[in-house]
Design an enzyme around this catalytic site. Structure first.
Site, PDB file in Angstrom:
ATOM      1  N   HIS A 221       0.819  -1.215   0.000  1.00 30.27           N
ATOM      2  CA  HIS A 221       0.000   0.000   0.000  1.00 30.27           C
ATOM      3  C   HIS A 221       0.853   1.265   0.000  1.00 30.27           C
ATOM      4  CE1 HIS A 221       0.272  -0.441   4.512  1.00 30.27           C
ATOM      5  NE2 HIS A 221       0.285   0.873   4.462  1.00 30.27           N
TER       6      HIS A 221
ATOM      7  N   ASP B 151       1.344  -7.847   2.080  1.00 24.20           N
ATOM      8  CA  ASP B 151       1.472  -6.391   1.940  1.00 24.20           C
ATOM      9  C   ASP B 151       2.941  -5.984   1.777  1.00 24.20           C
ATOM     10  OD1 ASP B 151       0.963  -3.713   1.875  1.00 24.20           O
ATOM     11  OD2 ASP B 151      -0.307  -3.681   3.651  1.00 24.20           O
TER      12      ASP B 151
ATOM     13  N   SER C 117       3.980   2.057   8.427  1.00 23.05           N
ATOM     14  CA  SER C 117       3.766   1.100   7.345  1.00 23.05           C
ATOM     15  C   SER C 117       5.070   0.878   6.590  1.00 23.05           C
ATOM     16  CB  SER C 117       2.699   1.609   6.384  1.00 23.05           C
ATOM     17  OG  SER C 117       1.446   1.630   7.001  1.00 23.05           O
TER      18      SER C 117
END
Length: 728
Positions: free
Chosen positions: A113, A250, A664
């Site tokens: 992402h 991810d 992240s």
């Protein structure tokens, strides 16, 4: 419960919930006083809080000792000081995520992402890398990316004394900002004498009680190397976002390029892969529950010192409006995206960005209420007032009554401004252009003008217009009439309340929607162009909000700063970390599960992914995946990527590390400094962690590095990358 020590020393009231009245003795600065607190408090010697976003250059020795006791096996200097220090492999990824260098040729792992926009920007209907994934077979096939970069932190130091020596505290906000800009330029000039590619940022820490200068080196030639299909990189979608258990793969892979001298340089076909000082060794050895785990990255923003008044404002004036408006917008976006592949490609990244903090806001408000966080903060503020009365510290300066009044005075305006921002900022192309035209212009003999490039590949008129109509109606339904821009009168009088007619008129008649031509922004053109009028009236409303909020902004900021200062002084014998502000931080803890359905779970396996994929086949959109993914996850053997204890392919796992937005892509290291995963999310029950950390609830969700390597190998067949990474 074994006896352990505090890792960080946040208010012991936070995160404990309601409990019987207890009398606590507090000894501070040789003064003994009693405080009645209606919460059960564990003693400092028996309570463990796996909490903290610690700066590395001044990591407290007590914190490092605790890390060692829990399994960190490297010396102190291995974190920050040495040439091969772990921090030298960790990067800020384009200013909004984190990443880690994993090879001697500048290969970078981050989250899928985090690479979303890069993947989307290279996608077309014919070559849809978002849908189908991407694998560069060699350097020549790696894709350059506009406006992307990685930053390495070179060093950091406390410059508070320098700042305060110049009379900083006595200045107003504008003069303070000007002083910090001047100092930043001066420090950057000095750093460039050492290396011309360095620059320095100055950031506030501890609510403005301290200031640190951080030296960075940026590399702006960053190329896409590998991306799994969206079905895997975003598996679970909004259904699983902020949830556990997870099976999301991810990750994405980029490469840093430099000039022939291994120096930062703009994109050039002559650039070569960067040779870093240090890269993270990648481990195939796995982990077990209780093992040491450490994240290092760039957490974006927390407000752990925030007052009870600030938390109430966050819940009711910020989170609630954000969630409400984004819910309206996303429903329309989803309908158009599912109906047209070309539209989906244009809006994939925008939708993901919007939905992430839509769900975060909902979850945070739920957690604030479920753990009684506002009441907890109020009780802690009672404790500080009692300490303040006893010591006289900041008497006449820190005033809780004044703080309450300031927050109350701005509440309605702050709430309306959030509705305004969520309605009009970055929601449709015409509004974006209208605001840019009013605020950002060039000038020639005819006057001020702006020129828009043809960017129709990035937006869809039908979707944007429907969103604009819906949000205009929604805004009016949720704010008082005094917060309505003047064009609402035009909608009522000239369009007879027909919002669609008004929006169609803007799009069809305004020069704003022409491309490549100068649009002049003068008194005369504004009178004639409905789109320019719309932008001017939006800007006027925004300036009105600023005037309303400026009256209390500085006073609230000062009271929050003093509240933090009082906490630090009251607990001065305890180490404290500062709130996250997108500077590098270390968090440590353990691999630790969370109880679900009566048993603790800390990892997921390929079998659980297959089960969800079957639900995707039966209509659950977020669990749909390609047949090849079914086959890969249903394999009978996973070779070197299988866990040596369970024999399974472990996909995602939990630690009790502290995490927030910006983390992240943060590497998750074991006690030997080896990479075992990438952090990508938190869990639903910990969504109040931006303002309160609760070890019982908070978990960091990471993708297992063996899952990453399995996909690089078995889906991507990228043997050259596996050799380069050389996992052990």
């Amino acid at each position: 419960m074994k006896e352990v020590t505090f890792k960080s020393f946040s208010p012991p009231l936070e995160g404990l919930g309601e409990a019987p009245t207890f009398t606590k003795i507090i000894l501070m600065k040789k003064k003994l006083f009693w405080v009645l607190i209606p919460f059960f408090l564990f003693s400092f010697s028996s309570l463990r809080a796996d909490e903290g976003m610690w700066t590395l250059y001044n990591l407290p020795q007590a914190v490092f000792n605790q890390m060692k006791s829990e399994g960190f096996a490297l010396p102190y200097g291995a974190l920050y000081n040495n040439n091969d220090a772990i921090k030298n492999s960790v990067v800020s990824f384009s200013g909004y995520c984190s990443g880690v260098v994993v090879s001697p040729d500048g290969l970078v792992f981050t989250n899928h992402h985090c690479g979303f926009e890069a993947i989307r920007s290279h996608s077309t209907v014919e070559h849809d890398y978002m849908l189908n994934g991407f694998v560069a077979k060699n350097y020549a096939e790696e894709l350059p990316n506009k406006d992307m970069f990685v930053s390495f932190m070179i060093n950091q130091k406390d410059i508070t004394a320098d700042v305060m020596r110049l009379g900083f505290e006595a200045m107003g906000r504008k003069k303070q900002n000007a002083l910090l800009d001047s100092l930043q330029n001066a420090y950057t000039s000095e750093a460039k004498k050492q290396d011309s590619s360095y620059h320095v940022d100055i950031d506030a820490f501890y609510e403005g009680n301290r200031y640190y200068a951080t030296t960075y080196q940026d590399f702006t030639d960053l190329r896409l190397v590998f991306a799994v299909p969206k079905s895997m990189g975003k598996f679970g979608g909004d259904t699983d976002n902020w949830m556990w258990p997870r099976q999301t793969c991810d990750f994405s892979v980029f490469r840093i390029y430099a000039n022939k001298d291994n120096r930062p340089a703009p994109y050039s076909k002559d650039n070569v892969p960067y040779r870093p000082k240090h890269w993270a060794p990648v481990s195939l050895q796995g982990y077990k529950e209780g093992d040491f785990a450490m994240t290092m990255g760039y957490p974006g923003s927390t407000s752990r010192y925030l007052s009870s008044y600030g938390i109430r404002e966050r819940r009711d004036a910020l989170n609630a409006p954000r969630a409400q408006v984004r819910g309206v917008k996303q429903r329309i976006m989803a309908q158009h995206m599912r109906a047209d592949e070309a539209v989906r490609i244009k809006y994939d990244s925008k939708f993901a960005q919007s939905s992430n903090y839509w769900k975060n806001s909902i979850g945070m408000n739920k957690c604030i209420d479920s753990i009684g966080l506002i009441a907890q903060k109020q009780h802690y503020e009672t404790l500080i007032r009692a300490w303040q009365d006893s010591t006289g510290y900041l008497k006449g300066q820190l005033d809780f009554g004044e703080m309450a009044r300031f927050y109350a005075d701005r509440f309605e305006a702050r709430k309306a401004l959030m509705y305004f921002n969520e309605t009009f900022l970055r929601t449709n192309e015409l509004t974006d252009r209208a605001l840019k035209a009013i605020k950002t212009t060039s000038k020639d003999k005819k006057g001020r003008y702006i020129k828009f490039d043809d960017n129709r590949k990035q937006w869809d008129a039908a979707l944007d217009k429907e969103v604009q109509v819906a949000l205009l109606k929604n805004y009016r339904a949720h704010v008082e009439a005094k917060y309505l821009p003047a064009f609402y009168q035009t909608i009522d009088k000239k369009c007879h309340g027909d919002y669609e007619r008004y929006v169609d008129h803007l799009w069809e008649t305004s020069a704003l929607m022409t491309n490549g031509k100068r649009v002049y922004v003068t008194k005369q053109t504004i009178k004639k162009d409905a789109g320019l009028q719309y932008g001017e009236q939006l800007n006027a409303m925004r300036e009105q909000f600023n005037r309303m909020l400026n009256a209390t902004r500085d006073s609230i900021d000062e009271q929050e700063r003093l509240l933090c200062a009082a906490k630090l002084r009251m607990e001065e014998d305890m180490p404290h970390y500062s709130d996250a502000n997108f500077t590098m931080r270390l968090s440590y803890g353990q691999v630790e599960g969370i109880t679900l359905g009566g048993h603790s779970t800390y990892y997921t396996t390929a079998e659980s992914l297959v089960e969800k994929m079957k639900r995707g086949d039966n209509g659950v959109f977020d669990y749909k995946a390609e047949p090849v993914m079914h086959r890969l996850m249903d394999a009978t053997s996973f070779g070197p990527y299988a866990d040596k204890t369970t024999g399974k392919l472990q996909l995602c796992f939990l630690t009790n590390n502290d995490i927030t937005g910006g983390n992240s892509g943060s590497p998750i290291f074991n006690g030997k400094g080896q990479l075992i995963g990438l952090a990508f999310d938190g869990n639903w029950d910990s969504l109040s962690s931006d303002i309160n950390f609760d070890k019982r609830l908070a978990r960091c969700i990471g993708v297992d590095i063996r899952y990453v390597l399995y996909m690089i190998d078995k889906w991507g067949h990228a043997d050259h990358l596996l050799r380069e990474i050389n996992a052990q």
